[in-house]
Design a protein around this motif. Structure first.
Motif, mmCIF file in Angstrom:
data_model
loop_
_atom_site.group_PDB
_atom_site.id
_atom_site.type_symbol
_atom_site.label_atom_id
_atom_site.label_comp_id
_atom_site.label_asym_id
_atom_site.label_seq_id
_atom_site.Cartn_x
_atom_site.Cartn_y
_atom_site.Cartn_z
ATOM 1 N N ASP A 170 27.697 -39.263 83.738
ATOM 2 C CA ASP A 170 27.102 -38.124 83.051
ATOM 3 C C ASP A 170 27.603 -38.064 81.613
ATOM 4 O O ASP A 170 28.807 -38.043 81.373
ATOM 5 N N THR A 171 26.663 -38.041 80.660
ATOM 6 C CA THR A 171 27.021 -37.924 79.256
ATOM 7 C C THR A 171 26.055 -36.950 78.590
ATOM 8 O O THR A 171 25.284 -36.253 79.249
ATOM 9 N N ALA A 172 26.105 -36.884 77.261
ATOM 10 C CA ALA A 172 25.212 -36.015 76.498
ATOM 11 C C ALA A 172 25.250 -36.452 75.045
ATOM 12 O O ALA A 172 26.276 -36.947 74.564
ATOM 13 N N GLN A 173 24.137 -36.243 74.351
ATOM 14 C CA GLN A 173 24.137 -36.585 72.933
ATOM 15 C C GLN A 173 25.207 -35.785 72.185
ATOM 16 O O GLN A 173 25.865 -36.294 71.278
ATOM 17 N N ALA A 174 25.431 -34.530 72.610
ATOM 18 C CA ALA A 174 26.414 -33.677 71.946
ATOM 19 C C ALA A 174 27.850 -34.160 72.150
ATOM 20 O O ALA A 174 28.748 -33.768 71.392
ATOM 21 N N TYR A 175 28.101 -34.997 73.161
ATOM 22 C CA TYR A 175 29.459 -35.497 73.390
ATOM 23 C C TYR A 175 29.850 -36.582 72.390
ATOM 24 O O TYR A 175 31.019 -36.966 72.326
ATOM 25 N N ALA A 176 28.866 -37.110 71.664
ATOM 26 C CA ALA A 176 29.109 -38.169 70.670
ATOM 27 C C ALA A 176 29.750 -39.406 71.293
ATOM 28 O O ALA A 176 30.553 -40.095 70.660
ATOM 29 N N LYS A 220 21.766 -35.581 77.985
ATOM 30 C CA LYS A 220 21.249 -34.237 77.717
ATOM 31 C C LYS A 220 20.734 -34.088 76.291
ATOM 32 O O LYS A 220 21.299 -34.653 75.351
ATOM 33 N N LEU A 221 19.693 -33.273 76.181
ATOM 34 C CA LEU A 221 19.151 -32.873 74.888
ATOM 35 C C LEU A 221 20.089 -31.859 74.248
ATOM 36 O O LEU A 221 20.437 -30.860 74.892
ATOM 37 N N PRO A 222 20.513 -32.058 73.016
ATOM 38 C CA PRO A 222 21.414 -31.083 72.386
ATOM 39 C C PRO A 222 20.850 -29.661 72.437
ATOM 40 O O PRO A 222 19.652 -29.439 72.229
ATOM 41 N N LEU A 247 18.265 -39.194 84.612
ATOM 42 C CA LEU A 247 18.125 -37.740 84.575
ATOM 43 C C LEU A 247 18.356 -37.266 83.138
ATOM 44 O O LEU A 247 19.354 -37.638 82.512
ATOM 45 N N TYR A 248 17.425 -36.458 82.640
ATOM 46 C CA TYR A 248 17.540 -35.903 81.283
ATOM 47 C C TYR A 248 17.499 -34.392 81.386
ATOM 48 O O TYR A 248 16.602 -33.825 82.024
ATOM 49 N N LEU A 249 18.492 -33.728 80.788
ATOM 50 C CA LEU A 249 18.641 -32.281 80.905
ATOM 51 C C LEU A 249 18.536 -31.597 79.548
ATOM 52 O O LEU A 249 18.993 -32.139 78.537
ATOM 53 N N ILE A 250 17.999 -30.380 79.532
ATOM 54 C CA ILE A 250 18.180 -29.490 78.386
ATOM 55 C C ILE A 250 19.599 -28.942 78.491
ATOM 56 O O ILE A 250 19.950 -28.300 79.487
ATOM 57 N N HIS A 251 20.421 -29.186 77.489
ATOM 58 C CA HIS A 251 21.856 -28.900 77.611
ATOM 59 C C HIS A 251 22.149 -27.413 77.777
ATOM 60 O O HIS A 251 23.121 -27.030 78.430
#
Length: 288
Positions: free
Chosen positions: A54-60, A84-86, A113-117
């Protein structure tokens, strides 16, 4: 390295559409810096047997996560990857553009899986963005239809936010990823999600370590001859939530996957009645 415990097991996700399967314990990368630290953590998790990252664009750290997956030698289809979407990005085209950037960061053609953050920007927690979230969800549905995401969902959405998507979208979110740990299980959100076949994923299932010194939880962990972290993660699973523990040391990466025990009903009742096991931990003020 031998595959360990529940990190290697999959549970059916038929209830979240398309019969997708997702490993029952994920490996979280929030607060793991991009670069060598994130690369090593994910590489070691995959060697240990984790197949859900699990990661996210906001995690850089998407680029580091993607490289670790590519370098692992494990077939892409055998790894379940969430990003995830920021939260600050709202709207149809902005969401599509952000997803393109995420795929570029990961150097991949799809995510699982793609999430709205979050339903609001992080610097404006609790503000209302219903119309923008509907437009954003329209983009998420387009991404799903394109096959570049196998499933779509949300994170940090309360009952109002979930209902807004259900009433205006055509696809039910597969997942709602929320802050969830012993004593902070967000029952209104969790119950609404489950009643609509939306899987709850538990981020910060150890309250980023803040519950590890809770005496009552320590007592129960000793009874089962497991660590506090292992008890806390098993607690999530027993409640039907999917935990996403973060770790950077090999010992913790391995221990967090060794959850092949059960908590008896009486102790689950005790844990579920517990008033916040980590009261000093940050709490999302819109939830609870």
């Amino acid at each position: 390295m031998e595959c360990l415990g529940l990190a290697c097991q999959s549970v059916s996700m038929e209830s979240i559409r398309n019969g997708i399967e997702i490993p029952q314990v994920g490996f979280g990368t929030w607060q793991i810096p991009g670069g060598q630290t994130a690369y090593d953590a994910v590489a070691n998790a995959l060697k240990t047997g984790y197949r859900h990252i699990d990661t996210a664009q906001a995690y850089a750290n998407e680029s580091s996560v993607g490289k670790a997956i590519k370098d692992s030698g494990i077939a892409r289809e055998d790894i379940f990857l969430t990003t995830k979407l920021p939260a600050r990005i709202k709207g149809y085209q902005a969401a599509l553009d952000a997803f393109d950037k995420t795929l570029e960061n990961l150097d991949m053609t799809y995510v699982d899986l793609y999430l709205i953050h979050a339903p609001w920007p992080w610097d404006a927690i609790g503000t209302e963005h219903d119309k923008e979230n509907v437009e954003t969800w329209r983009a998420m549905e387009e991404i799903l239809k394109s096959g570049r995401a196998k499933a779509i969902g949300v994170s940090n959405f309360d009952v109002h936010d979930m209902r807004n998507i259900l009433e205006h979208g055509t696809v039910t979110p597969a997942v709602n990823q929320i802050q969830y740990y012993i004593g902070f299980t967000e029952p209104k959100i969790a119950d609404f999600a489950k009643s609509n076949d939306i899987l709850i994923e538990a981020y910060s299932p150890l309250a980023t370590g803040d519950l590890l010194d809770n005496d009552e939880v320590k007592e129960l962990a000793a009874k089962y001859k497991v660590s506090v972290a292992q008890l806390a993660l098993r607690f999530c699973i027993e409640n039907g939530a999917l935990p996403l523990p973060k770790a950077t040391t090999q010992a913790h990466i391995e221990a967090n996957a060794q959850l092949d025990f059960t908590i008896d009903n009486a102790d689950m009742k005790r844990l579920n009645k517990m008033v916040d096991a980590a009261p000093s931990h940050f709490h999302n003020p819109t939830q609870g």
